[in-house]
Design an enzyme around this catalytic site. Structure first.
Site, PDB file in Angstrom:
ATOM      1  CG  HIS A  61      -0.324   0.081   2.534  1.00 43.90           C
ATOM      2  ND1 HIS A  61       0.134   1.263   3.085  1.00 43.90           N
ATOM      3  CD2 HIS A  61      -0.060  -0.881   3.450  1.00 43.90           C
ATOM      4  CE1 HIS A  61       0.631   1.025   4.279  1.00 43.90           C
ATOM      5  NE2 HIS A  61       0.539  -0.277   4.534  1.00 43.90           N
ATOM      6  CB  CYS A  97       1.589  -3.471   5.153  1.00 44.56           C
ATOM      7  SG  CYS A  97      -0.065  -3.951   5.675  1.00 44.56           S
TER       8      CYS A  97
END
Length: 117
Positions: free
Chosen positions: A77, A93
């Site tokens: 992301h 992440c």
């Protein structure tokens, strides 16, 4: 990003920090989110944060999110915190600059392999 076995583009990224390692293995792109909403995992690090943060500049997921099939809410992301790119610092992440996640988002399709080493 590889196409036909050749590297097409690469981006500086921030993987998971100590205690929040990014999972390693062979996965696939589960889905693409063009305007992600961050959902508080109610972990120690997210105490005091709102239950959700909608799309926009203050969203911890940045401007786009690509869901990795490993489970546990792991995404590739965007981020506005580009000073940390190139060093571990996320909570599992993989973060890219917002500019780079938009570029990558436009280049990939759901189902493509994601190999994390």
């Amino acid at each position: 990003l590889y196409e036909a076995g050749q590297e097409v583009v690469s981006y500086a990224c921030t993987p998971g920090q100590s205690g929040y390692a990014t999972p390693k293995g062979n996965f696939y792109l589960q889905y693409k989110d063009p305007a992600p909403t961050w959902i508080n995992p109610h972990s120690e690090w997210s105490e005091g944060m709102p239950d959700t943060i909608g799309p926009g500049a203050s969203n911890p997921l940045g401007l786009r999110a690509l869901a990795v099939s490993c489970g546990g809410g792991i995404y590739i992301h965007g981020t506005t915190n580009t000073g940390g790119l190139g060093y571990p610092g996320s909570h599992g992440c993989i973060r890219l600059s917002n500019t780079n996640i938009i570029d990558l988002y436009d280049r990939v399709s759901t189902g493509i392999p994601i190999i994390i080493r």
